[in-house]
Design an enzyme around this catalytic site. Structure first.
Site, short mmCIF file in Angstrom:
data_model
loop_
_atom_site.label_atom_id
_atom_site.label_comp_id
_atom_site.label_asym_id
_atom_site.label_seq_id
_atom_site.Cartn_x
_atom_site.Cartn_y
_atom_site.Cartn_z
N ARG A 124 -32.90 22.80 -57.57
CA ARG A 124 -31.96 21.68 -57.73
C ARG A 124 -30.54 22.22 -57.60
NH1 ARG A 124 -35.59 18.81 -56.76
NH2 ARG A 124 -36.52 17.17 -58.04
N HIS A 156 -32.34 19.16 -48.15
CA HIS A 156 -33.40 18.93 -49.15
C HIS A 156 -34.74 18.67 -48.44
CE1 HIS A 156 -34.16 17.55 -53.53
NE2 HIS A 156 -35.30 17.97 -52.97
P1 NAP Z 1 -43.57 24.02 -62.56
O1 NAP Z 1 -44.97 24.18 -62.11
O2 NAP Z 1 -43.30 23.19 -63.76
O3 NAP Z 1 -43.00 25.50 -62.79
C1 NAP Z 1 -41.80 25.73 -63.45
C2 NAP Z 1 -41.66 27.24 -63.69
O4 NAP Z 1 -40.35 27.49 -64.22
C3 NAP Z 1 -42.66 27.78 -64.71
O5 NAP Z 1 -43.08 29.06 -64.34
C4 NAP Z 1 -41.82 27.84 -65.99
O6 NAP Z 1 -42.25 28.82 -66.92
C5 NAP Z 1 -40.48 28.23 -65.43
N1 NAP Z 1 -39.41 27.88 -66.37
C6 NAP Z 1 -39.05 26.65 -66.80
N2 NAP Z 1 -38.03 26.74 -67.66
C7 NAP Z 1 -37.77 28.06 -67.80
C8 NAP Z 1 -36.84 28.79 -68.58
N3 NAP Z 1 -35.96 28.18 -69.39
N4 NAP Z 1 -36.85 30.12 -68.48
C9 NAP Z 1 -37.73 30.75 -67.68
N5 NAP Z 1 -38.65 30.12 -66.91
C10 NAP Z 1 -38.66 28.78 -66.98
O7 NAP Z 1 -42.66 23.42 -61.39
P2 NAP Z 1 -42.93 23.45 -59.80
O8 NAP Z 1 -43.92 22.42 -59.41
O9 NAP Z 1 -43.19 24.86 -59.42
O10 NAP Z 1 -41.51 22.96 -59.26
C11 NAP Z 1 -40.32 23.65 -59.58
C12 NAP Z 1 -39.11 22.83 -59.14
O11 NAP Z 1 -38.99 22.85 -57.72
C13 NAP Z 1 -39.17 21.35 -59.47
O12 NAP Z 1 -38.83 21.09 -60.81
C14 NAP Z 1 -38.16 20.77 -58.49
O13 NAP Z 1 -36.88 20.71 -59.09
C15 NAP Z 1 -38.13 21.78 -57.35
N6 NAP Z 1 -38.64 21.21 -56.09
C16 NAP Z 1 -37.82 21.20 -55.00
C17 NAP Z 1 -38.29 20.69 -53.80
C18 NAP Z 1 -37.45 20.69 -52.57
O14 NAP Z 1 -37.81 20.08 -51.57
N7 NAP Z 1 -36.32 21.37 -52.57
C19 NAP Z 1 -39.61 20.19 -53.72
C20 NAP Z 1 -40.39 20.21 -54.85
C21 NAP Z 1 -39.91 20.73 -56.04
P3 NAP Z 1 -43.71 28.73 -67.62
O15 NAP Z 1 -44.66 29.13 -66.51
O16 NAP Z 1 -43.66 29.73 -68.70
O17 NAP Z 1 -43.85 27.31 -68.06
C1 GLV Z 2 -38.37 17.29 -54.57
O1 GLV Z 2 -37.30 17.79 -54.68
C2 GLV Z 2 -39.33 17.20 -55.62
O2 GLV Z 2 -38.96 17.44 -56.78
O3 GLV Z 2 -40.49 16.87 -55.33
#
Ligand code: NAP
Ligand code: GLV
Length: 306
Positions: free
Chosen positions: A221, A269
């Site tokens: 983000r 994005h």
């Molecule tokens: P997720 O499965 O919830 O993984 C989040 C990771 O971040 C986990 O490993 C978590 O630790 C870690 N984390 C959270 N807060 C933390 C903190 N304070 N300190 C250290 N580690 C922390 O999320 P995801 O599905 O991988 O997605 C991640 C993000 O990608 C989304 O929230 C979104 O903003 C972004 N995204 C972007 C796009 C794009 O097109 N640019 C697309 C999709 C998603 P734990 O494992 O210990 O819980």
């Molecule tokens: C895109 O940014 C998503 O959070 O799926």
């Protein structure tokens, strides 16, 4: 069972057709003000009025992985918030980040510029060991990215809230190990959710702790990154460059310095798009599971904010 669809960034009809095909027993409609109560909602950026009116929802399904925008709204107190859990995004994210890492490490961007100017110029060979990649966030997307990077024999590190063991990835966790993680990283990838703890995490202090000549890839983000701090560190030469897919304001304003900075590669994005077929299949499967009283993956912990 009634499902309400509320999203104004994509045409609703293909989603309605796919949801109705996946859940023929459901009545699926596009939300409009004053609608009768629904059981489930499929949403992206709904207005507050949607939740104020649909206060009896059993579950709200986000059409994305990140739920930071939804968490700014007052959600129905008794409903689950369920995010997309991969649904075809992880492989896209792995493609995007591996491409950005390899493009920087192999200097393909420099070579492309040379070729445009008719120059035949081979670059000195770089040592993989000198370009450790640190992935912030080892969740659904970060773990896939980190694992994909190990295939290129580049050192890979990962940082998460709780300790995670991934083959070939040196794990760091929590605030106590954050500075060690940064000091060992030359190419930084941000795949954290945006929460109160992670907002502005990529700032002058933290980015200065990376190895000299570090490179930043933000695909999470825009509000994770302090824009002015990145620009100052690029201009001082402390950072070598950045690939940015997400921004504080989207679309990125036309007068923003990122557009024209020679060391910044940006994309709109687009690193991991929501895939309709995969997402509908996942959401429909979870609705059926919830109807049976089973638990589902991807339920957001409202305390943690992700
Ligand atoms: P997720 O499965 O919830 O993984 C989040 C990771 O971040 C986990 O490993 C978590 O630790 C870690 N984390 C959270 N807060 C933390 C903190 N304070 N300190 C250290 N580690 C922390 O999320 P995801 O599905 O991988 O997605 C991640 C993000 O990608 C989304 O929230 C979104 O903003 C972004 N995204 C972007 C796009 C794009 O097109 N640019 C697309 C999709 C998603 P734990 O494992 O210990 O819980
Ligand atoms: C895109 O940014 C998503 O959070 O799926």
């Amino acid at each position: 069972m009634k499902i309400s669809f509320c999203c104004n960034v994509t045409p609703p009809e293909p989603w309605l057709i796919d949801l109705r095909a996946a859940l023929p027993q459901a009545f699926v409609t596009v939300w409009s003000r004053g609608d009768a109560p629904a059981d489930y909602a499929v949403v992206w950026a709904p207005p507050q009025q949607f939740f104020d009116e649909q206060s009896q929802l059993k579950a709200v399904f986000s059409m994305g992985a990140g739920v930071d925008a939804l968490l700014k709204l007052r959600l129905p107190p008794a409903s689950l918030l369920v995010r997309l859990d991969d649904a075809g995004m992880a492989v896209q994210m792995a493609e995007y980040v591996c491409h950005a890492v390899i493009r920087h490490f192999r200097e393909f961007d420099v070579t492309a510029g040379d070729v445009q100017h008719g120059l035949w110029a081979q670059r000195p060979v770089r040592r993989r060991a000198d370009y450790p990649v640190g992935v912030l966030g080892l969740g659904v997307l970060g773990a896939r990215v980190a694992t994909a990077l190990t295939q290129f024999e580049i050192p890979v590190l990962g940082w998460s809230r709780s300790a995670r063991a991934l083959p070939g990835v040196r794990g760091y966790s929590g605030a106590a190990q954050f500075h060690d993680f940064l000091a060992a990283t030359r190419i930084l990838v941000c795949l954290l959710p945006l929460t109160d703890e992670t907002r502005d995490l990529l700032n002058r202090d933290t980015l200065s702790r990376l190895q000299p000549g570090a490179y930043v890839i933000n695909v999470a983000r825009g509000a994770h990154l302090v824009d002015e701090d990145l620009l100052a560190l690029l201009d001082s030469g402390q950072l070598a460059g950045a690939t940015l897919d997400v921004f504080r304001t989207e679309p990125l304003p036309a007068d923003h310095a990122f557009w024209r900075h020679p060391a910044i590669t940006l994309t709109p994005h687009t690193s991991a798009r929501t895939l309709r077929a995969d997402s509908v299949a996942q959401i429909a499967g979870k609705i059926l599971a919830l109807q049976r009283g089973a638990s589902v993956a991807g339920v957001v912990n409202l305390e943690q904010g992700y």
